[in-house]
Design an enzyme around this catalytic site. Structure first.
Site, PDB file in Angstrom:
ATOM      1  N   ALA A 200     -90.032 -34.236  69.645  1.00  0.00           N
ATOM      2  CA  ALA A 200     -91.165 -33.385  69.233  1.00  0.00           C
ATOM      3  C   ALA A 200     -92.339 -33.780  70.108  1.00  0.00           C
ATOM      4  CB  ALA A 200     -91.495 -33.610  67.765  1.00  0.00           C
ATOM      5  N   HIS A 201     -92.893 -32.828  70.797  1.00  0.00           N
ATOM      6  CA  HIS A 201     -94.030 -33.155  71.674  1.00  0.00           C
ATOM      7  C   HIS A 201     -95.029 -32.016  71.802  1.00  0.00           C
ATOM      8  CE1 HIS A 201     -91.702 -30.712  74.467  1.00  0.00           C
ATOM      9  NE2 HIS A 201     -92.781 -30.600  75.197  1.00  0.00           N
ATOM     10  N   ARG A 202     -94.718 -30.813  71.285  1.00  0.00           N
ATOM     11  CA  ARG A 202     -95.582 -29.659  71.534  1.00  0.00           C
ATOM     12  C   ARG A 202     -96.943 -29.846  70.887  1.00  0.00           C
ATOM     13  NH1 ARG A 202     -94.143 -25.372  74.722  1.00  0.00           N
ATOM     14  NH2 ARG A 202     -92.013 -25.720  75.382  1.00  0.00           N
ATOM     15  N   ASP A 277     -88.796 -29.444  69.033  1.00  0.00           N
ATOM     16  CA  ASP A 277     -89.686 -28.323  69.316  1.00  0.00           C
ATOM     17  C   ASP A 277     -89.661 -28.011  70.823  1.00  0.00           C
ATOM     18  OD1 ASP A 277     -91.155 -30.398  70.415  1.00  0.00           O
ATOM     19  OD2 ASP A 277     -92.836 -30.236  69.021  1.00  0.00           O
TER      20      ASP A 277
END
Ligand code: UD1
Ligand code: UDP
Length: 357
Positions: A200-202, A277
């Site tokens: 998850a990085h968005r 994501d």
């Protein structure tokens, strides 16, 4: 014809690698320009090493910054580099700030601009990626759409450029590198027998404290151990919101450094399912040698083909809903359709088209 392959972030390096290999094999005159949007070894240089790519001819050192600052610095640097390198055709890939800067610099100098992975739309205007990809599509004169669906979107928006359906180069990358990955992937942690792969990085997720808390609830309530190679942006935000220790201390959570591509291929191939994501991972999961279910931690996706083929499922960011959807998944009965992103020859098709210009 002098070609400039522009990259700036992890997914651009990976997805441009099949095109670079093809240009190299055909002895074409090309340069690699790295804006330096990503600069840490584990999100940049490691991919040049593992994929055995030639070193960039120019490294612009743009680094991190606000949206405008980063895009503007990349634009200034790229214009200078195209000038010095006598570039005639610019290739950009995806939807990052580097991509928009590359396309703008190119059209303002009257160069050919080719957009690899054109025609994706999430219709989510919170995402910088959405306007980057939209603007780049309208600035480019060669549009390499991964699917017929993306090509149709481009036609409906009356873009100026020529549209070609090519498949996605990420499938080429999966097929070209899995066998190498099996021989060379090295892990500095122990792999559990069964695990869920998490990324998850968005910005719209990790910059929001409530969403991050919800994700922690999800991780804490999963029955299967998890491996989470954490992106620098996510690590920074978990720390900033004082949630990092909670994340680290979750039983069954293996929080590890961002992985090299060879390692990540093996992790995708061997996991139970993926929670992410990421854009690229939604596509890679459909490759025949990975074939994994992906729960997409977002409200929308610009990759609806992966949903239609039953690989991806949009589960949003509400913890209870995510857990409910995961519990409903039965791996034994899961039978997705054929992967929608091509047969692994997108790089070859793209280089064929460029050479015809
Ligand atoms: C960028 C792209 C995103 C893509 C992602 C791939 C844009 C708008 N976003 O997001 O579409 O999915 O790359 O991974 O272009 N940082 C480091 N080291 C690095 C790079 C970044 O620590 O080498 C940290 C910095 O704190 C930086 C933050 O991560 O401020 C965000 O980096 P940035 O390049 O702005 O965007 P990403 O979130 O990586
Ligand atoms: N990836 C990787 N190591 C990791 C996580 C991802 O090599 O630890 C690869 C992954 O296989 C995919 C790409 O990075 O090819 C996706 O990048 P990311 O999720 O950062 O960006 P996005 O695709 O969302 O733009």
């Amino acid at each position: 014809m002098k070609i400039a392959v522009v990259v700036g972030t992890r997914p651009e390096i990976i997805k441009m690698s099949p095109i670079i290999r093809e240009l190299e094999e055909r002895g074409k005159d090309y340069d690699i320009i790295h804006t330096g949007q990503h600069y840490d070894h584990e999100v940049s240089e490691i991919f040049f090493e593992e994929l055995e790519l030639p070193e960039p001819d120019r490294y612009l050192g743009v680094g991190s910054g606000s949206q405008g600052e980063q895009t503007g610095n990349a634009l200034i640097g790229l214009e200078k580099a195209f000038e010095e390198l006598d570039t005639q055709t610019v290739l950009v890939q995806g939807d990052t700030n580097t991509v928009l800067a590359g396309a703008l610099a190119g059209i303002k100098m009257g160069l050919n601009v080719g957009h690899v992975e054109a025609g994706l739309r999430s219709y989510d205007y919170r995402m910088p990626e959405e306007y980057n990809r939209r603007l780049t599509d309208h600035a480019s004169n060669l549009l390499f759409a991964p699917t017929e669906n993306s090509a149709e979107i481009l036609r409906s928006e009356s873009v100026w450029g020529d549209i070609h359906v090519t498949g996605n180069t990420v499938i080429d990358a999966c097929l070209q590198n899995m066998e190498i990955a099996e021989r060379k992937a090295e892990f500095d942690f122990e792999l559990p027998d069964e695990y869920v792969l998490v990324t998850a990085h968005r910005a719209e997720n990790v910059d929001d404290k409530e969403i991050l808390k919800g994700l922690l609830n999800v991780f804490e309530n999963l029955d299967t151990p998890q491996i989470y190679p954490i992106h620098p942006r996510a690590e920074k935000m978990f720390k900033e919101f004082d949630l990092y220790d909670r994340l680290k201390n979750i039983e069954g959570m293996k929080l590890v450094e961002p992985q090299g591509y060879l390692e990540f291929l093996v992790l995708m191939r061997d996991c139970e399912y993926i929670l992410t994501d990421s854009g690229g991972i939604q596509e890679e999961a459909t490759a025949p040698n990975i074939k994994k279910k992906v729960f997409v931690l977002r409200k929308s996706t610009e990759r609806p083909e992966a949903v239609e083929a039953d690989f991806a499922e949009i589960v949003g960011t509400d913890d209870e809903e995510i857990l409910h959807r995961i519990k409903e998944f039965n791996k034994e009965n899961w039978d997705p359709k054929e992967g929608p992103y091509g047969k692994g020859d997108a790089g070859k098709k793209i280089v064929d088209i460029i050479c015809e210009q």
